[in-house]
Design an enzyme around this catalytic site. Sequence first.
Site, PDB file in Angstrom:
ATOM      1  N   ASP A 243       0.840  -1.209   0.000  1.00  0.00           N
ATOM      2  CA  ASP A 243       0.000   0.000   0.000  1.00  0.00           C
ATOM      3  C   ASP A 243       0.868   1.250   0.000  1.00  0.00           C
ATOM      4  O   ASP A 243       2.089   1.181   0.121  1.00  0.00           O
ATOM      5  CB  ASP A 243      -0.912  -0.008   1.228  1.00  0.00           C
ATOM      6  N   GLU A 246       3.370   1.609   2.602  1.00  0.00           N
ATOM      7  CA  GLU A 246       4.502   0.683   2.448  1.00  0.00           C
ATOM      8  C   GLU A 246       4.540  -0.422   3.495  1.00  0.00           C
ATOM      9  O   GLU A 246       5.598  -0.880   3.881  1.00  0.00           O
ATOM     10  CB  GLU A 246       5.832   1.473   2.505  1.00  0.00           C
TER      11      GLU A 246
END
Length: 527
Positions: A243, A246
Site C-alpha cells: 500500500d 509501504e
Amino acid sequence: MAILVPLVLVAYLVLYAFAFPFTIPVARLPIQNFLGVGHAGEVQKPLRESLDGWIEQQERRALEKLLENVAPGGRNVEDVVGGAVIASPSKEHPNYFYQWVRDAAITLSTLVEIYADDTSSKRAPHISRILDDYAQLQLKLQHTDNPSGTFDDLAGLGEPKFEADGRPFIGSWGRPQRDGPALRALTLMEYVRAYNQSHPSLWKSDGDDDWYSLLYDASMPANSIIKADLEYVSHFWNQSGFDLWEEVDGLHFFTAMVQMRAMREGADLARAFSDYGAADWYNEQAERLSGFVQAFWDDKKGHLVETLNSDRTGLDCALLLGSLHGLPASYSTDSPIYPPHSDEILVSLLALVQDQRLRFPINAAPVSTEEDFPILEGVGIGRYPEDVYDGYGTDKRGGHPWFLCTASAAEVLFRTASYLTSTSNLTITQTGLPFYEALLGSSSLDPESDTTYGPSDAIFHSIIEHLKSTGDEFLDVIRTHTSGDGSMSEQFDRETGYERGAKDLTWSYGAFLKAVRARKSMGRSDE
Ligand code: NOJ
Ligand code: NOJ
C-alpha cells in the site's frame, strides 16, 4: 538518452520564444479568496478572516519550501541530479533523503497545476525545466534494474524508491508498490495537456521525433515514459502489492483509484496519438477497475475500506487521498467514481474523523456536545487508527496526526462545496444522511433523507457554508501546528502538538497547496 537531450533543449527554446505572446483568459486566473462568495456568510466569519492572511502567506512559503526539495534549483538538493524530488531533506532520524516515485509524482502534479495556470508566468520556465528534467530522470529510473525487477518485463516499474542520485535502493523494503507508475503517468499526462495548450503547433500524432514522443509514443515494446507506465498499470493492476504506506501487501483502494484514473486518461491520450489499439485496451482495464473499486465499500461497516481482506478497520486517510488523486482531470468527460462529494467518501471521512478525534489528546479540546450523534469538526487526522509509526520508528502506543492527511480532509470538504455550488442540487440519501447531520451539528436545520435540496432551500446554503467552515477548521489545525517560519514536517505530536517525523516533508507542502487551491476554487462553476 543522448538523442533526447537536444530535443528537450529545442523544447526549452520554443518555450522561451513563445512564453510572452500568450495571455491567459481572466477566467483561468486563480481567485484570490472566497470572501463574499458564499450566501450565509455569517457562519465562522472570524475564523475565516483570520485564516485568510495566514493561508496567503503560507501558500507562498509552502511553494518555496517544496521547491527547496526539488532539483534543479532547490537548496536542499544542490548536488542532486536534475528532476529529482527528495521526500524530505532529513538524512537521519529518519532518513528520507530518497526519491519516492509516489511522493515525487504527487508533488510535481502540484507544480503542473501552477504551470498550467499561467504558462507565461515568471515561474513557468523554471517549472517547465523541472518537469522536463523530471521526465528525463523518470525515463532513466524506469530502465534501472532494481529489486522489483527490470524494464524488460516492466516489473521494475513497481519499485517504490531510488537513491537521490538515481541508483537503485537495494535495502529490504515493502515492494513492489503499484501506485507509483499510475501517479507518474497522471502527472506527466497533465503536463502534456498543459504544454499542448500553450504550444498547440507542437502537437503531432504521427510519432515523429518531437517533444511529445519522449512522453508518449505508440510503438511497442513501450519506449516512452507514459506509455511504459500505462502498460505497467494495465498488466499489473490486479496483482497484489504494498500500500501507499509501504506496510501491507494486498489490494488497496488508493492504488486502484489512481490506476483507474490512469487507465481512463491514458485511453484518451492514446487516442489523441492515434494509438487506437492501446486506447481500447486501456479502456477495457478502466472498465474492469471501475467494477473492482466497488469491492471496497463495506455495507456492514457503513464505510469504504482501504485494503481488502484486512484485519484493520479499513478507515484510512488513503480513502480521502484515493478520491482526490483519482478524481478525473478538469478536461476529462469521464464520470467520477467515488469523488469527494460521493456519499461513500463523505461517510468514510466522518467515521475516520470520529475515530481520530477521540484517539489523539490534542483533538479533545474543541468538542463540547451532549448530543448522542457525532458532530463534524476539524481535528488533526493521522493515517489510520491502528498506525504505530511515530515518524522515527514504531511505538506501540500508536501514531500521530499527519499534515497531509489533515489537509486531505479539508480538500474533500472544499471540493464538495464547489460541486454543490456548481450543480445547485443535493439529494440526501440514507447512506449520506449521517454525514450531513454531523456537518450541520447543532444547527436548527434538520436534513432529511430521500430529499433533494437546491438554492431555494436555506439548508442547501447552510450545508455549503458548513462545508467551507469545517474545511477551514482543518486548515486551522494545520496553522496551529506549523512552525512560525512555515515549516511542515510529516506529523505533529498527538499530545504536545509539536512537529515530529521527517522535517520539511515535500508531500506535506504539496497536500497543503492542493487544499488551498480547492479552497480558492469554491464558488466557481468552471472547475
Ligand atoms: C514505516 C512506516 O510505517 C512507513 O510508512 C514508512 O514508509 C517506513 N517506515 C519508512 O520510514
Ligand atoms: C512514509 C509514507 O508512509 C509513504 O507514503 C511515503 O511515500 C514515505 N514516507 C516518504 O514520504
